[in-house]
Motif scaffolding. Structure first.
Motif, short mmCIF file in Angstrom:
data_model
loop_
_atom_site.label_atom_id
_atom_site.label_comp_id
_atom_site.label_asym_id
_atom_site.label_seq_id
_atom_site.Cartn_x
_atom_site.Cartn_y
_atom_site.Cartn_z
N LEU A 97 57.86 -74.25 -3.12
CA LEU A 97 57.12 -74.46 -4.36
C LEU A 97 56.50 -75.86 -4.40
O LEU A 97 55.35 -76.03 -4.81
N LEU A 98 57.28 -76.85 -3.95
CA LEU A 98 56.79 -78.23 -3.99
C LEU A 98 55.63 -78.45 -3.03
O LEU A 98 54.81 -79.35 -3.24
N ALA A 99 55.58 -77.65 -1.97
CA ALA A 99 54.52 -77.82 -0.97
C ALA A 99 53.25 -77.06 -1.33
O ALA A 99 52.22 -77.24 -0.68
N GLU A 100 53.34 -76.21 -2.33
CA GLU A 100 52.20 -75.34 -2.64
C GLU A 100 51.02 -76.08 -3.25
O GLU A 100 49.87 -75.72 -3.04
N SER A 101 51.31 -77.09 -4.06
CA SER A 101 50.22 -77.70 -4.82
C SER A 101 50.53 -79.15 -5.11
O SER A 101 51.71 -79.56 -5.18
N LEU A 102 49.49 -79.96 -5.28
CA LEU A 102 49.63 -81.33 -5.71
C LEU A 102 49.56 -81.45 -7.23
O LEU A 102 49.61 -82.56 -7.76
N ASP A 103 49.48 -80.33 -7.90
CA ASP A 103 49.55 -80.31 -9.36
C ASP A 103 51.03 -80.35 -9.75
O ASP A 103 51.64 -79.34 -10.04
N TYR A 104 51.61 -81.56 -9.73
CA TYR A 104 53.07 -81.65 -9.85
C TYR A 104 53.61 -81.23 -11.22
O TYR A 104 54.73 -80.72 -11.29
N THR B 30 70.01 -84.58 -3.84
CA THR B 30 69.18 -84.16 -2.71
C THR B 30 67.91 -83.47 -3.20
O THR B 30 66.80 -83.75 -2.72
N LEU B 31 68.09 -82.57 -4.16
CA LEU B 31 66.92 -81.88 -4.73
C LEU B 31 66.00 -82.87 -5.43
O LEU B 31 64.77 -82.81 -5.28
N ALA B 32 66.58 -83.79 -6.19
CA ALA B 32 65.76 -84.77 -6.93
C ALA B 32 64.97 -85.66 -5.98
O ALA B 32 63.83 -86.04 -6.29
N ALA C 143 61.03 -86.10 -6.26
CA ALA C 143 60.45 -87.43 -6.48
C ALA C 143 59.38 -87.73 -5.44
O ALA C 143 58.34 -88.32 -5.76
N LEU C 144 59.63 -87.36 -4.20
CA LEU C 144 58.65 -87.62 -3.14
C LEU C 144 57.36 -86.86 -3.40
O LEU C 144 56.26 -87.39 -3.19
N VAL C 145 57.47 -85.64 -3.90
CA VAL C 145 56.28 -84.85 -4.23
C VAL C 145 55.51 -85.51 -5.37
O VAL C 145 54.28 -85.60 -5.35
N ILE C 146 56.24 -85.96 -6.40
CA ILE C 146 55.58 -86.63 -7.52
C ILE C 146 54.84 -87.88 -7.04
O ILE C 146 53.68 -88.12 -7.40
N ASP C 147 55.53 -88.67 -6.22
CA ASP C 147 54.92 -89.91 -5.75
C ASP C 147 53.71 -89.63 -4.87
O ASP C 147 52.67 -90.28 -5.01
N PRO D 19 68.36 -89.60 -10.97
CA PRO D 19 67.05 -90.25 -10.95
C PRO D 19 66.10 -89.57 -9.98
O PRO D 19 66.52 -89.04 -8.94
N LEU D 20 64.83 -89.58 -10.32
CA LEU D 20 63.77 -89.15 -9.42
C LEU D 20 63.19 -90.41 -8.79
O LEU D 20 62.34 -91.08 -9.38
#
Length: 551
Positions: A203-210, A349-351, A355-359, A317-318
């Protein structure tokens, strides 16, 4: 008559002992059968509580298990106890001064045949809380107690060595079954969480629309990891925005959102989401107690907490690249589950992935904004108005747009009723391409006013590109000089390594202008030639870059 009397008390005791032993063996076999095929901790605990309660005709019984970190005991099965009592002892510290706590800590049985024994050992207990007799047996496996078994009686009771031995035997069987089930549960949970991480990663890799992606991920963790979850993001202006909220009961999402609205994160608080964001450290509350809820001052917020039936919470924390971007909250509520340190490690681990996707998305957004702003600054705001000519331009960058493209166009007045129109494509993308594009565009403007002839203009550009750039940089371009006249437009045009312009005549016929000019910046003395054409009403001259034909 002779009367003979023989004392058979001993014989009866032996018989009763044999019967009791046979009954205990029967119950032990029943326990073995009940536990043999079970692989679920709750099922095994229920069977153990039921069988041991029946075997000893006890009034009440319970099975408690030690937490993974070894510090607390949790009641997982019971018989005969009032719900309020169980709720009080649902989860309690291992070192609490109780028989079951002692039995687990010392890994030895604690037997209380009457109330006097209770009072002597635990003088702090109120008398009405003390059963007439009780036994607390450790669930021992490999000289380690993983929990305990308690039995309470309404009448005093003597416990023989055989009784204690039977209880220890039953407890050992229960401990082995429970340990096997817990190991299987840990393995199964690990597989489930690896699968969850895989799905979340997809899911996180699908889009940059975080914001949209995080909503999907938050919905994914419910109910596997939480009854409700939320994500809060720290905005550049220092405010905290609730980005996603999910609840196992869709009708309660509104309640969860209202909770966040009424109690927004306080960055100056000593605990909670705000503190996690400012400190960058996770928080784990294994059990939300009545005292914690009672400490909430706002009655409406307290009502929402009670409505959501919060039981256990962890906030992580993210954080990415040394910065905390927000926090993610996981809450157990209606399910009655509680979080452990292992749960916290998984949540972190999930966070970290979130966080990396958000950044990355923010970096992409910022870079895209800079690229587009720079691109627009290198292009004319709008085509100029030329009498007798309809001039139009369209620039549509391809791809994600995170780099400045190499395509450019321009149109400007060179005096004496003439205009220059130019279009080109520099190699590459990014800062180097932007610098070259700016230099080429400004060189065309300066040269066109002085030289006028398109071939000489592009020759000037060729010299400038060759002189000021590296060997692997070059440019293609087409330049046209327009002279509008009554009923026509005279066009002198030069093509330098560029896709050929096309003329669409008013009658529908096409004419390609195939210039033989070389790439600009490759040869010191580029051979450039001009074509002259006349456009009459209804004719269209089209200049384009290879982005049009490649698409």
């Amino acid at each position: 008559a002779i009367n003979l009397f023989r004392d058979i008390t001993g014989q009866k005791e032996v018989e009763r002992g044999a019967q009791r032993k046979a009954a205990q063996m029967s119950h032990l076999y029943a326990i073995t059968a009940a536990l043999a095929g079970a692989t679920d901790v709750a099922v095994i605990a229920e069977a153990l509580a039921e069988q041991t309660l029946t075997a000893f005709d006890a009034s009440r019984g319970a099975v408690v298990l030690r937490s993974q970190d070894g510090t607390t005991l949790e009641t997982v099965a019971w018989r005969g106890h009032e719900p309020g009592v169980i709720e009080r002892w649902r989860r309690f510290p291992l070192d609490t001064d109780t028989p079951i706590g002692d039995a687990v800590l010392r890994n030895e049985p604690v037997i209380m045949p009457d109330r006097d024994a209770w009072i002597a050992r635990y003088p702090g207990l109120e008398r009405e809380q003390i059963p007439a007799a009780a036994a607390s047996i450790p669930l021992d496996i490999g000289n380690r107690a993983i929990g305990g078994l308690t039995l309470s009686f309404d009448e005093p009771r003597e416990f023989t060595a055989e009784d204690v031995g039977f209880m220890l035997g039953a407890a050992r069987q229960g401990a082995q079954a429970l340990e096997r089930a817990r190991s299987e549960e840990i393995r199964r949970r690990a597989e489930e969480r690896l699968a969850l991480l895989a799905r979340a990663g997809g899911l996180l890799a699908e889009s940059l629309d975080y914001p949209k992606t995080l909503t999907a991920v938050t919905n994914l963790v419910v109910p596997q990891l939480a009854d409700w979850a939320s994500v809060e993001i720290l905005e550049p202006d220092g405010s905290v925005r609730s980005l996603a909220v999910a609840h196992v009961d869709p009708e309660k999402v509104a309640f969860a959102k209202e909770f966040r609205r009424r109690r927004p994160p306080d960055l100056s608080a000593a605990t909670g989401v705000g503190h996690v964001i400012t400190s960058g450290r996770a928080e784990l509350v294994p059990e939300i107690t009545e005292e914690m809820i009672a400490g909430i001052d706002d009655p409406e917020v307290k009502g929402l907490v009670l409505e959501l039936r919060l039981r256990s919470v962890m906030i992580v924390p993210l954080a990415a690249r040394g910065r905390t971007l927000g926090a993610m909250t996981f809450v157990w509520a209606e399910s009655g589950n509680t979080y452990t340190s292992a749960d916290l490690a998984f949540a972190q681990t999930l966070a970290a992935r979130i966080a990396l996707v958000i950044d990355n998305a923010r970096l992409f957004r910022d870079r895209d904004h800079i690229a587009r702003a720079l691109q627009q600054s290198l292009l004319p705001p709008e085509p100029p108005a030329i009498e007798g000519v309809d001039l139009a331009a369209r620039y549509r960058p391809s791809g994600e747009g995170i780099d400045v493209g190499g395509d450019f166009y321009d149109a400007f007045d060179i005096g004496d009723g003439e205009w220059t129109v130019a279009l080109g494509d520099v190699c590459g993308k990014g800062p180097d391409a932007a610098a070259l594009m700016g230099m080429v565009r400004h060189t065309i403007r300066a040269a066109a006013i002085r030289e006028r002839a398109p071939a000489r203009v592009l020759a000037t550009v060729n010299a400038a590109v060759a002189r000021q750039t590296s060997e692997d940089q070059f440019c293609t371009a087409v330049a046209a000089r327009l002279r509008p006249q009554e009923g026509q437009v005279i066009v002198w045009i030069c093509v330098a390594g560029h896709p050929p312009p096309v003329v669409l005549r008013g009658d529908g016929s096409l004419h390609w202008i195939r210039g033989a000019g070389a790439l600009l910046g490759v040869f010191d003395d580029a051979q450039l030639a001009e074509d002259e054409l006349r456009l009459t009403p209804g004719d269209t001259l089209i200049l384009y870059t290879d982005g049009v034909t490649e698409e």
